[in-house]
Design a protein around this motif. Sequence first.
Motif, PDB file in Angstrom:
ATOM      1  N   LYS A   1       0.802  -1.573   0.083  1.00 21.66           N
ATOM      2  CA  LYS A   1      -0.419  -0.292  -0.465  1.00 21.66           C
ATOM      3  C   LYS A   1       1.346   0.900   0.373  1.00 21.66           C
ATOM      4  N   LYS A   2       0.864   1.900  -0.925  1.00 18.49           N
ATOM      5  CA  LYS A   2       1.107   3.219  -0.891  1.00 18.49           C
ATOM      6  C   LYS A   2      -0.086   4.928  -0.261  1.00 18.49           C
ATOM      7  N   LEU A   3       1.230   5.439  -0.675  1.00 14.14           N
ATOM      8  CA  LEU A   3       0.095   6.803   0.027  1.00 14.14           C
ATOM      9  C   LEU A   3       0.755   7.779  -0.889  1.00 14.14           C
ATOM     10  N   LEU A   4      -0.051   8.105  -1.941  1.00 13.15           N
ATOM     11  CA  LEU A   4      -0.034   9.143  -2.888  1.00 13.15           C
ATOM     12  C   LEU A   4      -0.939  10.378  -2.803  1.00 13.15           C
ATOM     13  N   VAL A   5       0.230  11.662  -2.492  1.00 11.05           N
ATOM     14  CA  VAL A   5      -0.595  13.239  -2.543  1.00 11.05           C
ATOM     15  C   VAL A   5      -1.025  13.880  -3.816  1.00 11.05           C
ATOM     16  N   PRO A   6      -2.195  13.162  -4.545  1.00 15.34           N
ATOM     17  CA  PRO A   6      -2.295  14.366  -6.072  1.00 15.34           C
ATOM     18  C   PRO A   6      -2.369  16.195  -5.435  1.00 15.34           C
ATOM     19  N   ASN A   7      -2.208  17.157  -5.906  1.00 16.11           N
ATOM     20  CA  ASN A   7      -2.231  18.614  -6.566  1.00 16.11           C
ATOM     21  C   ASN A   7      -1.932  18.795  -4.462  1.00 16.11           C
ATOM     22  N   VAL A   8      -0.483  18.190  -4.937  1.00 19.43           N
ATOM     23  CA  VAL A   8       0.413  18.848  -2.468  1.00 19.43           C
ATOM     24  C   VAL A   8       0.357  20.311  -3.036  1.00 19.43           C
ATOM     25  N   GLN A   9       0.551  21.236  -3.853  1.00 18.59           N
ATOM     26  CA  GLN A   9       0.768  22.219  -3.951  1.00 18.59           C
ATOM     27  C   GLN A   9      -1.207  23.049  -2.972  1.00 18.59           C
ATOM     28  N   ARG A  10      -1.580  22.378  -2.670  1.00 14.83           N
ATOM     29  CA  ARG A  10      -3.384  22.913  -2.858  1.00 14.83           C
ATOM     30  C   ARG A  10      -3.915  21.504  -1.699  1.00 14.83           C
ATOM     31  N   ALA A  11      -2.987  20.634  -1.042  1.00 13.71           N
ATOM     32  CA  ALA A  11      -3.782  20.007  -0.517  1.00 13.71           C
ATOM     33  C   ALA A  11      -3.686  20.244   1.562  1.00 13.71           C
ATOM     34  N   PHE A  12      -2.430  21.293   1.765  1.00 13.60           N
ATOM     35  CA  PHE A  12      -2.273  21.124   3.376  1.00 13.60           C
ATOM     36  C   PHE A  12      -2.901  23.015   3.547  1.00 13.60           C
ATOM     37  N   ASP A  13      -3.508  23.256   4.852  1.00 15.02           N
ATOM     38  CA  ASP A  13      -3.845  24.275   5.143  1.00 15.02           C
ATOM     39  C   ASP A  13      -2.595  25.530   5.713  1.00 15.02           C
ATOM     40  N   PRO A  14      -2.711  26.346   5.929  1.00 18.49           N
ATOM     41  CA  PRO A  14      -1.407  26.891   7.080  1.00 18.49           C
ATOM     42  C   PRO A  14      -1.188  26.116   7.570  1.00 18.49           C
ATOM     43  N   ASN A  15      -1.334  25.143   8.549  1.00 23.91           N
ATOM     44  CA  ASN A  15      -0.643  24.910   9.705  1.00 23.91           C
ATOM     45  C   ASN A  15      -0.564  23.399   9.451  1.00 23.91           C
ATOM     46  N   GLY A  16      -0.149  23.622   8.349  1.00 22.94           N
ATOM     47  CA  GLY A  16       0.188  21.349   8.255  1.00 22.94           C
ATOM     48  C   GLY A  16      -0.905  20.468   7.624  1.00 22.94           C
ATOM     49  N   ASN A  17      -2.002  20.832   8.200  1.00 20.90           N
ATOM     50  CA  ASN A  17      -3.600  19.904   8.074  1.00 20.90           C
ATOM     51  C   ASN A  17      -3.460  19.602   7.068  1.00 20.90           C
ATOM     52  N   PRO A  18      -3.995  18.278   6.467  1.00 20.92           N
ATOM     53  CA  PRO A  18      -4.976  18.052   5.134  1.00 20.92           C
ATOM     54  C   PRO A  18      -5.994  18.933   5.094  1.00 20.92           C
ATOM     55  N   ILE A  19      -6.233  19.317   3.731  1.00 24.57           N
ATOM     56  CA  ILE A  19      -7.815  19.904   3.545  1.00 24.57           C
ATOM     57  C   ILE A  19      -8.501  19.234   3.926  1.00 24.57           C
ATOM     58  N   GLU A  20      -8.360  18.136   2.449  1.00 24.28           N
ATOM     59  CA  GLU A  20      -9.484  17.321   2.388  1.00 24.28           C
ATOM     60  C   GLU A  20      -9.269  15.796   3.380  1.00 24.28           C
ATOM     61  N   GLU A  21     -11.272  16.321   3.772  1.00 27.30           N
ATOM     62  CA  GLU A  21     -10.808  14.497   4.494  1.00 27.30           C
ATOM     63  C   GLU A  21     -10.508  13.763   3.506  1.00 27.30           C
ATOM     64  N   VAL A  22     -10.219  13.260   2.426  1.00 24.68           N
ATOM     65  CA  VAL A  22     -10.030  12.078   1.934  1.00 24.68           C
ATOM     66  C   VAL A  22      -8.739  11.938   1.894  1.00 24.68           C
ATOM     67  N   LEU A  23      -7.785  12.938   2.475  1.00 24.04           N
ATOM     68  CA  LEU A  23      -6.018  12.751   2.428  1.00 24.04           C
ATOM     69  C   LEU A  23      -5.881  12.034   3.877  1.00 24.04           C
ATOM     70  N   LYS A  24      -6.532  12.752   4.773  1.00 22.68           N
ATOM     71  CA  LYS A  24      -6.488  12.675   6.419  1.00 22.68           C
ATOM     72  C   LYS A  24      -7.393  10.939   6.654  1.00 22.68           C
ATOM     73  N   LYS A  25      -8.348  10.245   5.619  1.00 24.61           N
ATOM     74  CA  LYS A  25      -8.854   9.284   5.779  1.00 24.61           C
ATOM     75  C   LYS A  25      -7.318   8.286   5.491  1.00 24.61           C
ATOM     76  N   ASN A  26      -6.776   8.437   4.117  1.00 21.93           N
ATOM     77  CA  ASN A  26      -5.561   7.865   3.295  1.00 21.93           C
ATOM     78  C   ASN A  26      -4.106   7.910   4.335  1.00 21.93           C
ATOM     79  N   VAL A  27      -4.253   8.784   5.136  1.00 20.33           N
ATOM     80  CA  VAL A  27      -3.377   8.636   5.574  1.00 20.33           C
ATOM     81  C   VAL A  27      -3.118   7.734   6.647  1.00 20.33           C
ATOM     82  N   GLN A  28      -4.202   8.116   7.461  1.00 16.95           N
ATOM     83  CA  GLN A  28      -5.034   7.285   8.200  1.00 16.95           C
ATOM     84  C   GLN A  28      -4.311   5.213   8.084  1.00 16.95           C
ATOM     85  N   GLU A  29      -5.706   4.981   6.980  1.00 20.01           N
ATOM     86  CA  GLU A  29      -4.953   4.400   6.454  1.00 20.01           C
ATOM     87  C   GLU A  29      -3.993   3.354   6.558  1.00 20.01           C
TER      88      GLU A  29
END
Length: 195
Positions: A144-172
Amino acid sequence: MVQSEIHIAIIIGSVREGRQTDKIAYYLHNQLSLQVDTQAQLWDLAEEPLPILTQKWRKIESPPTVFPRMSNFLDQADGIIFCSPEYHGSYTGVLKNAVDHFWNEFKRKPIGVVSTGSGYYGGLNASSEMQQLILSLGAFPMPKKLLVPNVQRAFDPNGNPIEEVLKKNVQEFIEEFLWFVKALKHATHPIPVEL
């Protein structure tokens, strides 16, 4: 039975100005640090780079101290995570240079792959190339790999994922990676059977 602590080493293989891959690496580090009996450490190749050498560092009389320190960092890890953006269809040269200085430190270790991209595919090619590299090191790539598409728009200024799908993917990814690390840590080496 008392469960021993799991040591995870995360390598950030991105050094360019304005880089984005460090965001997922730091987020992973934070999430892993929340896990019970897990200690995660980062090695940022932008902050602690390894120079290109013309010979093996172990053969140099007084090698730069960064080499034995990284050797120890990798050696102490039960599992390793490579984080790299995709450059021209592969992982970064700085990650390859760092990996090429070591061998025994990777042997039979589980290694997870995280790749980022500025497009929709999230560094898919880089992730596959890293898994091939891991096999060549005599280590075990986690399927299982962790892929982060559109990384330049994936995180807020505090370094947290903006989209819930990325948070879910990270936890998995974390759940699968920790299972993988524990399974290999407690595996016994089979004794060859003579036929």
